[in-house]
Design a protein around this motif. Structure first.
Motif, PDB file in Angstrom:
ATOM      1  N   ALA A 313     -36.544  -4.628 -66.261  1.00 50.13           N
ATOM      2  CA  ALA A 313     -35.478  -5.632 -66.219  1.00 50.13           C
ATOM      3  C   ALA A 313     -34.091  -5.018 -66.429  1.00 50.13           C
ATOM      4  O   ALA A 313     -33.253  -5.566 -67.139  1.00 50.13           O
ATOM      5  N   ALA A 314     -33.841  -3.872 -65.800  1.00 46.81           N
ATOM      6  CA  ALA A 314     -32.509  -3.271 -65.737  1.00 46.81           C
ATOM      7  C   ALA A 314     -32.130  -3.141 -64.268  1.00 46.81           C
ATOM      8  O   ALA A 314     -32.958  -3.368 -63.375  1.00 46.81           O
ATOM      9  N   PHE A 315     -30.875  -2.802 -63.980  1.00 43.99           N
ATOM     10  CA  PHE A 315     -30.454  -2.671 -62.590  1.00 43.99           C
ATOM     11  C   PHE A 315     -31.236  -1.562 -61.887  1.00 43.99           C
ATOM     12  O   PHE A 315     -31.333  -0.437 -62.385  1.00 43.99           O
ATOM     13  N   ALA A 316     -31.770  -1.893 -60.706  1.00 46.84           N
ATOM     14  CA  ALA A 316     -32.436  -0.897 -59.877  1.00 46.84           C
ATOM     15  C   ALA A 316     -31.413  -0.184 -58.998  1.00 46.84           C
ATOM     16  O   ALA A 316     -30.295  -0.685 -58.786  1.00 46.84           O
ATOM     17  N   ARG A 317     -31.798   0.947 -58.491  1.00 44.71           N
ATOM     18  CA  ARG A 317     -30.906   1.679 -57.589  1.00 44.71           C
ATOM     19  C   ARG A 317     -30.546   0.830 -56.364  1.00 44.71           C
ATOM     20  O   ARG A 317     -29.432   0.911 -55.836  1.00 44.71           O
ATOM     21  N   ASP A 318     -31.473  -0.036 -55.944  1.00 48.60           N
ATOM     22  CA  ASP A 318     -31.239  -0.886 -54.779  1.00 48.60           C
ATOM     23  C   ASP A 318     -30.160  -1.933 -55.021  1.00 48.60           C
ATOM     24  O   ASP A 318     -29.726  -2.600 -54.075  1.00 48.60           O
ATOM     25  N   ALA A 319     -29.710  -2.070 -56.274  1.00 46.20           N
ATOM     26  CA  ALA A 319     -28.700  -3.081 -56.577  1.00 46.20           C
ATOM     27  C   ALA A 319     -27.301  -2.650 -56.147  1.00 46.20           C
ATOM     28  O   ALA A 319     -26.385  -3.487 -56.077  1.00 46.20           O
ATOM     29  N   VAL A 320     -27.121  -1.366 -55.826  1.00 46.23           N
ATOM     30  CA  VAL A 320     -25.775  -0.858 -55.563  1.00 46.23           C
ATOM     31  C   VAL A 320     -25.090  -1.613 -54.432  1.00 46.23           C
ATOM     32  O   VAL A 320     -23.932  -2.034 -54.563  1.00 46.23           O
ATOM     33  N   SER A 321     -25.779  -1.807 -53.323  1.00 43.84           N
ATOM     34  CA  SER A 321     -25.122  -2.441 -52.173  1.00 43.84           C
ATOM     35  C   SER A 321     -24.706  -3.868 -52.499  1.00 43.84           C
ATOM     36  O   SER A 321     -23.605  -4.309 -52.139  1.00 43.84           O
ATOM     37  N   GLY A 322     -25.575  -4.606 -53.174  1.00 43.33           N
ATOM     38  CA  GLY A 322     -25.245  -5.981 -53.543  1.00 43.33           C
ATOM     39  C   GLY A 322     -24.095  -6.039 -54.534  1.00 43.33           C
ATOM     40  O   GLY A 322     -23.227  -6.918 -54.446  1.00 43.33           O
ATOM     41  N   LEU A 323     -24.092  -5.131 -55.501  1.00 44.70           N
ATOM     42  CA  LEU A 323     -23.001  -5.082 -56.477  1.00 44.70           C
ATOM     43  C   LEU A 323     -21.672  -4.767 -55.801  1.00 44.70           C
ATOM     44  O   LEU A 323     -20.653  -5.417 -56.077  1.00 44.70           O
ATOM     45  N   LEU A 324     -21.667  -3.769 -54.913  1.00 42.11           N
ATOM     46  CA  LEU A 324     -20.424  -3.406 -54.234  1.00 42.11           C
ATOM     47  C   LEU A 324     -19.912  -4.549 -53.368  1.00 42.11           C
ATOM     48  O   LEU A 324     -18.700  -4.822 -53.326  1.00 42.11           O
ATOM     49  N   GLU A 325     -20.813  -5.250 -52.711  1.00 47.49           N
ATOM     50  CA  GLU A 325     -20.399  -6.374 -51.871  1.00 47.49           C
ATOM     51  C   GLU A 325     -19.738  -7.458 -52.716  1.00 47.49           C
ATOM     52  O   GLU A 325     -18.684  -7.988 -52.349  1.00 47.49           O
ATOM     53  N   ARG A 326     -20.371  -7.770 -53.852  1.00 44.72           N
ATOM     54  CA  ARG A 326     -19.823  -8.814 -54.721  1.00 44.72           C
ATOM     55  C   ARG A 326     -18.495  -8.363 -55.341  1.00 44.72           C
ATOM     56  O   ARG A 326     -17.549  -9.137 -55.447  1.00 44.72           O
ATOM     57  N   MET A 327     -18.417  -7.112 -55.750  1.00 47.60           N
ATOM     58  CA  MET A 327     -17.206  -6.605 -56.396  1.00 47.60           C
ATOM     59  C   MET A 327     -16.046  -6.492 -55.422  1.00 47.60           C
ATOM     60  O   MET A 327     -14.890  -6.742 -55.784  1.00 47.60           O
TER      61      MET A 327
END
Length: 520
Positions: A313-327
């Motif tokens: 239940a921590a950020f996975a490496r696959d979260a990067v694209s979604g995080l960058l899009e939201r940010m």
């Protein structure tokens, strides 16, 4: 903002006043003495019939003391003056001569040599105020006997003390008092604040510190003599964002905060709420997807953005694209509160920071991810705020604990310059260093703020101010000050032992309301 000087910088101002602007040294000393006696009068509620004990050294600090004693006599006080030796020179000698003449015409004062016996006899009379004019800013090493013995006698007597320039025993550049120092209730800072008033032992030993205007010209050298400044309420009030009367939530500023992991939903919630309390119009809280159900129970105003998660239940490496899009669709972002030190999450944080092309606050576990990887900051130079406490900063920078403790101003300055960032080094006091070499020292906060979650509130504040259009330096200045003042208001209600991070969060609205109007 008030300038904060080293001893060498202040000496340069003295020299410039006399050589460049033609102000005689004895005029500066006379102004200093008058200002310090004004302060003494304010401290005691008048000097008529009060007994003042002056301890005077050989140099200009002692000269200030001699001049103060003369003015105190003129205001109706009794003055006992004890001098280390009667071998002063220059302006100090001139003031000693004037004091001798004044004492010759009155029975209200006396002048004697300072030794164990004369000091103890004077202390036993319980004077109303002791004036410490022994050493001033010239100290560069630990105290030695007999002065260290005098310091112990003074502190044991527990009298109210007014220190001239800085308490004897305190290093004016570092605030260290390795051989002991006089504990002052008030300090008259001659010409300007010294770093030693604000840091380490000097922070406690100086008491209430007032800057005495001694007549140095404010133009020219004085204005340019330092690049270190103390943040005060008026400075922050002028920087805080104003909200237009026709504002909508996106115009007010949008934030995205990447935070949280298993067991750390509180850090995420505090940061998200703090960004709204700072004035951001909308806050997106990106968290690992398994945290959604817990956080939806805590938060109503913050918009939750579940992201791919590891099995823990921590950020996975696959979260990067979604995080960058939201940010990238937000005006400012933050990463770090409670994200964990999971190896995959740490890689995620580094990749995101390296790809960031927007204002970004980097805190907590995201700082840990940068250890040994500071090169990833280069892509976002000038737009990042890093918020380490002392331990995190030591690990991040590779500097020793002793280095950081002894000189946080220069350590922070060198790091910010080297890495093109705004560095907010949390501590007592908090120091903000900029990429162009300026340093700002915060004047708010209290020991009760050393509590879990306090830093998460600060991260949210910083992101909220960035989202409203403040540049990273202004956001850091405002964030540190408002955070500390909200903590001070909290401590006034709870006391320092019971203060929790939620109290700081709850006092942000009042703090901002009193600092600035709600509309443009």
């Amino acid at each position: 903002m008030k300038p904060v000087f080293t001893a060498a910088e202040m000496r340069g101002c003295d020299e410039a006043a006399t050589t460049r602007y033609g102000v005689p040294g004895i005029v500066l000393m006379e102004n200093a003495a008058r200002g310090a006696v004004d302060l003494a009068e304010e401290c005691l509620g008048g000097l008529q019939d009060k007994h003042l004990l002056f301890l005077c050294g050989r140099g200009n600090n002692g000269g200030d003391g001699y001049a103060m004693a003369r003015h105190a006599l003129n205001r109706g006080a009794r003055a006992t003056v004890l001098a280390l030796a009667f071998d002063s020179h220059g302006d100090a000698e001139a003031n000693l001569t004037m004091l001798r003449a004044a004492l010759a015409d009155t029975t209200l004062g006396r002048l004697d040599v300072l030794d164990d016996g004369s000091l103890q006899a004077a202390l036993d009379t319980r004077p109303d105020l002791l004036i410490d004019a022994l050493l001033g800013t010239g100290l560069t090493s630990a105290l030695h006997d007999p002065v260290s013995a005098y310091v112990r006698q003074v502190n044991d007597a527990a009298l109210p003390v007014l220190a001239v320039d800085i308490p004897t025993g305190v290093n004016s550049d570092t605030g260290e008092a390795t051989g002991g120092a006089i504990m002052a209730r008030w300090t008259a800072a001659m010409g300007g604040l010294k770093r030693g008033h604000l840091f380490a032992d000097g922070r406690n030993h100086s008491g209430i510190t007032d800057v005495i205007d001694i007549g140095m010209p404010r133009a020219g050298y004085y204005s340019a003599a330092t690049s270190t400044w103390l943040i005060e309420s008026g400075d922050v009030a002028g920087m805080l964002p104003r909200r237009a009367v026709d504002a909508h939530k996106y115009a007010a500023g949008s934030v995205c905060i990447a935070a949280g992991s298993y067991g750390m939903t509180g850090a995420a919630a505090l940061a998200g709420l703090a960004s709204l309390r700072a004035g951001a119009g909308i806050s997106f809280l990106a968290t690992p997807a398994p945290l959604h159900d817990a956080l939806v129970q805590k938060l109503t105003e913050v918009i939750l953005c579940p992201m791919p998660a590891t099995s823990g239940a921590a950020f996975a490496r696959d979260a990067v694209s979604g995080l960058l899009e939201r940010m990238r669709t937000s005006r400012a972002s933050a990463i770090g509160p409670g994200i964990s030190r999971d190896e995959e999450t740490q890689a995620c944080a580094r990749e995101l920071i390296g790809a960031a092309d927007f204002p970004l606050v980097i805190d907590a576990d995201a700082l840990y991810a940068l250890t040994g990887h500071l090169d990833v900051l280069a892509a976002n130079a000038g737009r990042s705020i890093l918020t380490p406490h002392a331990g995190e900063f030591q690990r991040l920078s590779g500097m020793t604990r002793e280095d950081v403790s002894r000189d946080p101003v220069e350590c922070a300055r060198s790091f910010a310059r080297a890495h093109g960032c705004t560095l907010l080094l949390k501590g007592a006091p908090t120091v903000i260093a900029t990429a162009d070499g300026r340093v700002f020292v915060n004047s708010t906060g209290n020991p009760g703020m050393a509590t879990a979650g306090s830093g998460d509130v600060l991260t949210g504040l910083l992101a909220g101010f960035l989202a409203q259009g403040l540049d990273p330096v202004a956001a850091a200045i405002c964030g540190a000050f408002v955070h500390g003042q909200a903590g001070d208001r909290s401590a006034a209600v709870t006391g320092i032992h019971s203060l929790i991070a939620g109290d700081i969060l709850d006092h942000i609205p009042e703090t901002l309301r009193l600092l600035t109007p709600s509309t443009a």
